[in-house]
Structure formats: C-alpha cells, structure tokens
Design an enzyme around this catalytic site. Structure first.
Site, PDB file in Angstrom:
ATOM      1  N   GLY A 248       0.764  -1.241   0.000  1.00  0.00           N
ATOM      2  CA  GLY A 248       0.000   0.000   0.000  1.00  0.00           C
ATOM      3  C   GLY A 248       0.792   1.287   0.000  1.00  0.00           C
ATOM      4  O   GLY A 248       0.220   2.373  -0.130  1.00  0.00           O
ATOM      5  N   GLU A 290       4.342  -6.081   1.829  1.00  0.00           N
ATOM      6  CA  GLU A 290       4.120  -6.529   0.449  1.00  0.00           C
ATOM      7  C   GLU A 290       3.975  -5.372  -0.521  1.00  0.00           C
ATOM      8  O   GLU A 290       2.890  -5.164  -1.072  1.00  0.00           O
ATOM      9  CB  GLU A 290       2.805  -7.313   0.376  1.00  0.00           C
ATOM     10  N   CYS A 361     -12.975   3.431 -28.519  1.00  0.00           N
ATOM     11  CA  CYS A 361     -14.251   4.033 -28.895  1.00  0.00           C
ATOM     12  C   CYS A 361     -15.129   4.310 -27.698  1.00  0.00           C
ATOM     13  O   CYS A 361     -16.188   3.681 -27.544  1.00  0.00           O
ATOM     14  CB  CYS A 361     -14.944   3.154 -29.906  1.00  0.00           C
ATOM     15  N   TYR A 390       0.222  -1.609 -12.319  1.00  0.00           N
ATOM     16  CA  TYR A 390      -1.194  -1.755 -12.664  1.00  0.00           C
ATOM     17  C   TYR A 390      -1.536  -1.146 -14.028  1.00  0.00           C
ATOM     18  O   TYR A 390      -2.635  -0.630 -14.219  1.00  0.00           O
ATOM     19  CB  TYR A 390      -2.085  -1.152 -11.570  1.00  0.00           C
TER      20      TYR A 390
HETATM   21  N1  LLP Z   1      -0.866  -7.095  -0.726  1.00  0.00           N
HETATM   22  C1  LLP Z   1      -2.159  -7.323  -0.989  1.00  0.00           C
HETATM   23  C2  LLP Z   1      -2.880  -8.359  -0.266  1.00  0.00           C
HETATM   24  C3  LLP Z   1      -2.813  -6.535  -1.952  1.00  0.00           C
HETATM   25  O1  LLP Z   1      -4.102  -6.740  -2.188  1.00  0.00           O
HETATM   26  C4  LLP Z   1      -2.098  -5.528  -2.649  1.00  0.00           C
HETATM   27  C5  LLP Z   1      -2.746  -4.721  -3.659  1.00  0.00           C
HETATM   28  C6  LLP Z   1      -0.730  -5.364  -2.351  1.00  0.00           C
HETATM   29  C7  LLP Z   1      -0.142  -6.159  -1.370  1.00  0.00           C
HETATM   30  C8  LLP Z   1       0.131  -4.341  -3.040  1.00  0.00           C
HETATM   31  O2  LLP Z   1      -0.293  -3.046  -2.779  1.00  0.00           O
HETATM   32  P1  LLP Z   1       0.562  -1.813  -3.344  1.00  0.00           P
HETATM   33  O3  LLP Z   1       1.876  -1.772  -2.620  1.00  0.00           O
HETATM   34  O4  LLP Z   1       0.742  -2.028  -4.805  1.00  0.00           O
HETATM   35  O5  LLP Z   1      -0.286  -0.634  -3.055  1.00  0.00           O
HETATM   36  N2  LLP Z   1      -5.401  -1.708  -9.382  1.00  0.00           N
HETATM   37  C9  LLP Z   1      -5.290  -0.684  -8.365  1.00  0.00           C
HETATM   38  C10 LLP Z   1      -4.540  -1.177  -7.152  1.00  0.00           C
HETATM   39  C11 LLP Z   1      -5.132  -2.415  -6.538  1.00  0.00           C
HETATM   40  C12 LLP Z   1      -4.316  -2.922  -5.378  1.00  0.00           C
HETATM   41  C13 LLP Z   1      -4.704  -4.296  -5.046  1.00  0.00           C
HETATM   42  N3  LLP Z   1      -3.969  -4.873  -3.976  1.00  0.00           N
HETATM   43  C14 LLP Z   1      -4.618   0.534  -8.967  1.00  0.00           C
HETATM   44  O6  LLP Z   1      -4.342   0.537 -10.156  1.00  0.00           O
HETATM   45  O7  LLP Z   1      -4.400   1.526  -8.272  1.00  0.00           O
END
Ligand code: LLP
Length: 447
Positions: A248, A290, A361, A390
């Site tokens: 996150g 993570e 489109c 993403y």
């Molecule tokens: N761990 C778990 C259980 C997760 O669900 C996620 C992201 C992460 C780690 C990694 O989070 P990060 O460090 O990348 O914030 N598609 C969306 C983001 C969805 C995130 C889903 N889970 C976007 O494009 O912003």
C-alpha cells in the site's frame, strides 16, 4: 513535473531512460511501448531490503506481483532477495517459470479455486494466506489428500479505513477480503486452523489499501493486529510468529502526491510492532510487507505516438495517442493522475494546456485531463510517466488493440521482456463452429 529514476534529457533534447534515447526506442520497438527502468526497480528493492531486512533482521519484503508480473520481473525480484506475493494460478505459474524459490512465495486471494490451491500445494509455496471459511475447508481436505501440512497465515480485516480511493481500500469492515476482526470471525478462523492436523498456523495477514501516504494508518493497523495476537494467545495459547501487514505504500504520480521515505515507513512499522509486542508481552513476530506499486510504478513509462487533435475553442483541446484505456485503464477507473513529457522535444517549455485521450471508442478513454505541454504536433512522442504499476497488468485487448511490448532499459541497453501482441495473437483462441460455415450460411452470404 518530476523525472524518475535514471531519466534525463540528452543533448538532442530527447527523454532518456536507463541510458536509452526514447526516440530511438520508439523507432526500434514501435509505440505504444512500456519502458521499465531496471536500475530504479533494483534501487527500490534494495531500499526496501535494507530498510526492513537489513536493519531489523526478522523482517521480509515480498513484491506484490499483481502490480507487474512477467518472468523477467520475477527474475529481478529473486536476484534482489525479495519474496513474492501471487494471487492466482497464472501469477504462480509465471513465478515458477522464473524458477522463483517456492518457499518465498505467498499465495493470496479471496476466491482461490480448488485447482489453484492444489497447484500451490504441489508447488510447495511457502505460505497460503487463508481468506475465508470455504477456503479453509477446501485447503484442509486437499492438504489431507496430499498428506501435507500446509503453513498458513490467516487474512483478517482489521477495520481500518485508509485515505485512498474507495475501490482500492480493502481493510475496512465492509470488504470482500478476509475474516473480520470485530465480529470474532478472525479468532474463529485461527481456532479452526489450530484444530486442523493438516494446517500449521504461522500468523496473520492484513492489507488496508493502496496508494497510502499516512504512515499513521500502519501504526493503527499494527495496534489492531497486535491486540488480536494477544487475544489469540489468551484464548488458544497459540502465538502468531508472523505478521504480514500487506502493501500500500504510496508514490508520486502528480503534484499533490507526497510519498514518505521507505526507511521511515520501515521504522514506523517496526517500532509500532516492537512496542506493542512488548506491551502485550508477546514475542516480536517476523514482520512482512508486500509493496507492489512503489517498486514497479515509478520505474515504468509508456511511450505513445500522437495522432489526431481536436480543438474545441474555449473548452478543451484533445490530443489523441495510439494507445489509451486498453494499456492504461487507471484514469478511467480511478480518476488517476499522470504527468507526461513530450519525449522528442523534452527540453521545450510548455505552451498550451491539452487533454490526452486514447484511441478507444468511448469518451471515458482518457489518459490525462489538462496537462501543460509544448505545442503538440501529430507524430510527436508522448511519454506518460509512472505507469509501471497496474498498467501492463491491467491491460486488455479492448477494441482488439494488441498489447504493447515491454522493454527493460539499463545502461544504454533495452531488451524486450514481453513481446508486442500481433493481430494473429488476437485471433489465436477464436474458433468458428462448423454450423457457421455450413452451406446455408454460405448461401445467405452469397445472396
Ligand atoms: N498485498 C495485498 C494483499 C494486496 O491486495 C495488494 C494490492 C498489495 C499487497 C500491493 O499493494 P501496493 O503496494 O501495490 O499498493 N489496481 C489498483 C490497485 C489495486 C491494489 C490491489 N492490492 C490501482 O491501479 O491503483
């Protein structure tokens, strides 16, 4: 506007990434093109490794592969000593193709199929992060069938509302993920794991959301999680040896984004867990984080060629590029904001405000609303920054657009790590049933 990683502007006024001139990259590989800055990926991995594992020992950083998953990326993550989070059979398969050590793979997901669970058991992944009662049941019987004891973390929903876009919040109570702490389900799930001969309780997992800037959110999360650890010990005698606090960590996309330092994130998380463990007289758990976006995001750039423009006087000037929501759905989905550079005239001053749209489109197919750029001509190269997370992983073939290639740039060398899809790729899985080719249809076609 902020240039990331190894980006620079060369003597020709072209944007460079990893020592590669982007104008040359466009000529050689075509556009749209995803360019990944290998040095920046590695630098961020090292920052994470040093800040957590290096400084605190009992901590592990695992890369959330949903962010940007392919075999080359898994190789980099492996070389940098991080673990891997996978959420599907496909991500697991990709990791195994890179010979990623399975004991450092964590398998997440709110609806893992029995086939995926079996795949994970057979691959001997390090941890399965159990999300719900049905999964507990299926996993238990599969583990029994395979005569295995599977190490599990229990995913819980801590009830934290992180300040981020609603769709990417996951820790709040009204969430599809995990066992809720406040309803007692989290404790019940742990008890069920403890009662199973085939599951070994290793600890807890949570994830409160993505693109988070306030480190306080992690402090609050640690407080909820350690309180639960104390309750688990009191009611069952079991100790959570591992505490996975999810990902996150937020990044800079555009003005207004204020990311913290990774080392501060590590210090806040580790201090909170240590203090809370001491206050509950619990042994300090191994802490796992993570990150996904913060590792891949800033390292990615999408290079487009500009085409048509539409000027509506007094309203807006649209500049269209040869990609769009099929390679980057984030603006349409989350109102994401991006910065961009005219890659072939990167040193020129901004002259006009335009909006960058794609070639799909629908009107929602926007990449950037209102950005200052030099006067854009058709055939210019536009580099949209910070698209490593993403984008490729959420890309689609909408409008039957082939997915762009991905190149990895480092020290003046660019290597393709994902090939550009071709029209043949688009129809590869299409089948035509015999009856559509029958004589009646031929007659109709001829008429
Ligand atoms: N761990 C778990 C259980 C997760 O669900 C996620 C992201 C992460 C780690 C990694 O989070 P990060 O460090 O990348 O914030 N598609 C969306 C983001 C969805 C995130 C889903 N889970 C976007 O494009 O912003």
């Amino acid at each position: 506007m902020k240039l990331h990683g190894t980006m620079g502007i060369n003597a020709a006024g072209h944007l460079e990434i990893g020592g590669c001139d982007t104008v040359k990259l466009a000529k050689e590989f075509g556009t749209p093109l995803y360019i990944m800055d290998e040095e920046l990926i590695r630098r961020t991995c090292r920052d994470y490794y040093q800040s957590f594992t290096g400084k605190y020992g009992s901590a592990e950083v695992i890369y959330a592969s949903k962010t940007f998953s392919n075999i080359a990326m898994c190789h980099i993550i492996k070389e940098e000593g991080l673990g891997l989070d996978v959420v599907s059979g496909g991500e697991l398969y990709t990791a195994l193709e890179a010979k990623f050590p399975p004991q450092h793979i964590y398998f997440h997901g709110n609806n893992k199929t029995p086939a995926e669970l079996e795949f994970a058991i057979q691959a001997r992944v390090g941890r399965i992060v159990v999300d719900n009662y049905r999964e507990l049941e299926v996993l238990n019987s599969l583990a029994a069938e395979h005569r295995r004891v599977v190490d599990v973390l229990v995913r819980v929903t801590p009830g934290i509302e992180a300040h981020t876009h609603e769709y990417i919040q996951t820790g709040q109570i009204d969430s599809k993920f995990g066992f809720t702490v406040s309803t007692g389900d989290a404790l019940r799930a742990v008890q069920m794991v403890l009662e199973s001969k085939h599951l070994a309780f290793q600890g807890l997992h949570c994830h409160i959301g993505s693109q988070i800037f306030e480190l306080d959110s992690y402090r609050h999360t640690a407080a909820v999680m350690l309180k639960l650890c104390a309750e688990i010990r009191e009611k069952t005698g079991a100790v959570a040896r591992e505490l996975n606090l999810g990902g996150g960590f937020g990044i800079y996309y555009a003005a207004g984004d204020t990311p913290a330092k990774i080392s501060d994130y590590a210090d806040v998380v580790m201090a909170a867990v240590k203090d809370l463990s001491e206050s509950y007289s619990l042994p300090m758990p191994k802490v796992i984080v993570e990150p996904g976006r913060s590792i891949a995001g800033p390292a990615g750039t999408t290079l487009y060629t500009t085409g048509s423009t539409k000027d509506i006087p007094g309203i807006r000037k649209y500049v269209a590029v040869d990609g769009g929501m099929a390679d980057n759905p984030r603006t349409a989905l989350y109102q994401a904001q991006y910065e961009a550079v005219l890659a072939n005239r990167a040193a020129e001053a901004a002259e006009e405000i335009v909006s960058v749209t794609g070639k799909c489109c629908e009107s929602g197919d926007m990449l950037i609303w209102d950005i200052d750029l030099p006067r854009v001509n058709s055939g210019d190269l536009l580099a949209v920054l910070c698209t490593g997370a993403y984008n490729y992983s959420m890309s689609s073939n909408y409008n039957r657009l082939p997915r762009p290639a991905v190149v990895l740039a480092k020290d003046g060398q660019a290597d393709v790590i994902v090939e550009r899809e071709t029209y043949e790729d688009l129809v590869r899985n299409d089948l035509v049933p015999e009856r559509l080719l029958g004589s009646r249809n031929l007659r109709v076609a001829r008429r």
